[in-house]
Design an enzyme around this catalytic site. Sequence first.
Site, PDB file in Angstrom:
ATOM      1  N   ASP A   1       6.067  16.383   6.349  1.00 36.50           N
ATOM      2  CA  ASP A   1       6.147  15.097   7.010  1.00 36.50           C
ATOM      3  C   ASP A   1       5.122  14.162   6.401  1.00 36.50           C
ATOM      4  O   ASP A   1       5.305  12.950   6.371  1.00 36.50           O
ATOM      5  CB  ASP A   1       5.861  15.292   8.503  1.00 36.50           C
ATOM      6  CG  ASP A   1       6.544  14.226   9.320  1.00 36.50           C
ATOM      7  OD1 ASP A   1       7.786  14.227   9.340  1.00 36.50           O
ATOM      8  OD2 ASP A   1       5.838  13.372   9.892  1.00 36.50           O
TER       9      ASP A   1
ATOM     10  N   ASN B   1       3.382  19.427   8.510  1.00 31.96           N
ATOM     11  CA  ASN B   1       4.815  19.667   8.652  1.00 31.96           C
ATOM     12  C   ASN B   1       5.043  20.343  10.000  1.00 31.96           C
ATOM     13  O   ASN B   1       4.096  20.702  10.700  1.00 31.96           O
ATOM     14  CB  ASN B   1       5.317  20.543   7.484  1.00 31.96           C
ATOM     15  CG  ASN B   1       6.832  20.585   7.398  1.00 31.96           C
ATOM     16  OD1 ASN B   1       7.490  19.552   7.495  1.00 31.96           O
ATOM     17  ND2 ASN B   1       7.396  21.761   7.249  1.00 31.96           N
ATOM     18  N   LYS B   2       6.311  20.490  10.346  1.00 34.47           N
ATOM     19  CA  LYS B   2       6.697  21.079  11.634  1.00 34.47           C
ATOM     20  C   LYS B   2       5.776  22.236  12.040  1.00 34.47           C
ATOM     21  O   LYS B   2       5.505  23.136  11.240  1.00 34.47           O
ATOM     22  CB  LYS B   2       8.135  21.594  11.507  1.00 34.47           C
ATOM     23  CG  LYS B   2       8.738  22.150  12.784  1.00 34.47           C
ATOM     24  CD  LYS B   2       8.951  21.076  13.836  1.00 34.47           C
ATOM     25  CE  LYS B   2       9.248  21.684  15.188  1.00 34.47           C
ATOM     26  NZ  LYS B   2      10.643  22.009  15.384  1.00 34.47           N
TER      27      LYS B   2
END
Lengths: 275, 275
Positions: free
Chosen positions: B186, B196-197
Site C-alpha cells: 500500500d 501492506n495488509k
Amino acid sequence: MLPKDVQAILEEMKAEKIRGASYLAKKGAEAYIKLSDLLDGFELSSAIEELSREILNVNPTMASLYNLTHFIKPSQDPEFVKAKAQEFIKLSEEARKEIGNIGSELIDDGDIIITHSFSSTVLEIFKAAKVKGKMFRIILTESSPDYEGLALAKELKKIGISFEIITDAQIGFFAKKSTLAFVGADNITQDGCVINKAGTYLLALACFDNGIPLYVAAESFKIHPKLKAEEIEIVERKFKRNHFLIRNFLFDVTPWRYVRGIITELGILVPPKEL
Amino acid sequence: MLPKDVQAILEEMKAEKIRGASYLAKKGAEAYIKLSDLLDGFELSSAIEELSREILNVNPTMASLYNLTHFIKPSQDPEFVKAKAQEFIKLSEEARKEIGNIGSELIDDGDIIITHSFSSTVLEIFKAAKVKGKMFRIILTESSPDYEGLALAKELKKIGISFEIITDAQIGFFAKKSTLAFVGADNITQDGCVINKAGTYLLALACFDNGIPLYVAAESFKIHPKLKAEEIEIVERKFKRNHFLIRNFLFDVTPWRYVRGIITELGILVPPKEL
C-alpha cells in the site's frame, strides 16, 4: 468389544472439534473409570489394553493421550484402575493450578499480554495474577474459524480482566505493542517443538523479532517422550466459505528457539543454549 | 469549494473500504480530469491546490496520493492538467504490466507461491507467468475480515491458475510448504519498510525463517520520498463479531531486511547489505 458406555466416551472424544489435549486426556481417564465400574478380572485387564489402543487412535501422536495410556497399566483390579485414573485427573488439575501460580509470577504491573486462541492453562495464569492483585491487560486473537478467542473473552469479562480482541492477521502488529506473551500447547515434542493452534508459530516469530518474551503453559503430560516434530500428525478440518473450500490445519509447529520458556507444574523449562 | 462532481469522487475515495493505494491514486487522477473539464484559468489553478489538499487528506501518509499530488502541479491550462492526469493513469497501467513481466521471470516451473490479501499488481505477475506457460500454483489467505483473498480466488479461477485457500493463522504452516512469496504494497517508506495488509509482516517473518524468498510488487509511485515507517498513520476500521468489538488495523509494517526485493517497473530494488 468395549462396553457401550465406554464406546460412547470414545465417540465423544473423536467428535470433539474445539477442545484439545487436556480435555481429551480427562475424557480418556473417565473412560477407564467407566470401564472399572463395569468389568473386573481378566475381562477388565484385556479391555484396558483395547481401550488404550482406542484412546491412542483418537490422535496417535498426541502426548497427553500417550502419557495417559502409559499412566494406567492393564490390571485385573477395578479399584486399582479407578484409583490410577482418578489420580491422573487430580494431578492434571493440580498441575494447571501450579502452572497458574508459577506463570502469574512472570506478570508485572502494567504488562500488556498477548495470547492466541483459548488455553485453559493460560487462563489459569491470568486468574492467579488477578487474585494476586496484578494490574495488566490482555490482547487476544479472535482465532478464526472457530473463534475460541471470543470464548476466552467471555471468561475474562466474567472475572474482570480487561482485554482487546484482534483479528489473527494483526498478531504481528500487536505483538510489537505487547510486553509479554503466553500460549498453551496441544503437544510438546521430544525435540522441544510446541504444537499449538495454528498461528502460534507466527506469534512466536513476531515476539522474537521484537524481543517480547513468549512463554508456553503446558502440563508435563503434554510432553511426548518419544516423538519429534516431524512425526506429529497435524489434524486438518477443511471448511467452506462463500462456496470456496478453505484448508484448515488446526496446529502449527513452533521451534523451541523462539520460546523463552515452557511453564510446567514442575517449573519453567528453558531451551538448551545451543539452539 | 470544489465542484460537486469532484467532491463526489473525493467522497468515494474516503468511503472506499477494500481497495488500496493504486485504486485511490487512479480515482484521484480522475478527479483532476473532472476538474479540468469544469474549470479553467485562475479558478482552475486554485481549485487544483484545493483538490491536492483534499486528496492528501483522504490519507495523509499514503505515498501514491502524495506522489500524484506532486505529479500534477497547479496550472491555469485545462488541457495541460488533463494530459498530466491521463499520463499518471497510463504510467500506472504500464508500470503494473512491466512489474508483471519482471515478476513473472522469478517464477520457475513447479513453484508453490504464497501470497496474502489481494494485490492487483501481484495478480498481474501471475497472469504474465501463465501467459509465458509457467506451471505453478498459489496458496492464498482468505484475508479476514473483508475476505479479499476470496476475490483473488475468483480471478485465479477465471484464468485457470490452480490455488488453495488458507486461513490467515496458517500463514506460517503454509509458508514452510512454499517456494516463493509475492505480496503487494500500500505504501513503501523512505526507510524501505513495506506497509501492506495486516499479516504481511507475519508472512515475511515466516518466509525469512524458512529461507523462502519474499518479493513485494509495487509501482514506484508507492514509494514515499519523505516519510519513515513510524510516521505512517495506519488506518483502523473496528468491527463487531458476536457483540464483541474487534480491533482492526488494516496494515502492518514489514522491515526491509525481511524482503528479498521490491519489484518496481524500473527493476527490482534489493535491501542495502547492512540491514
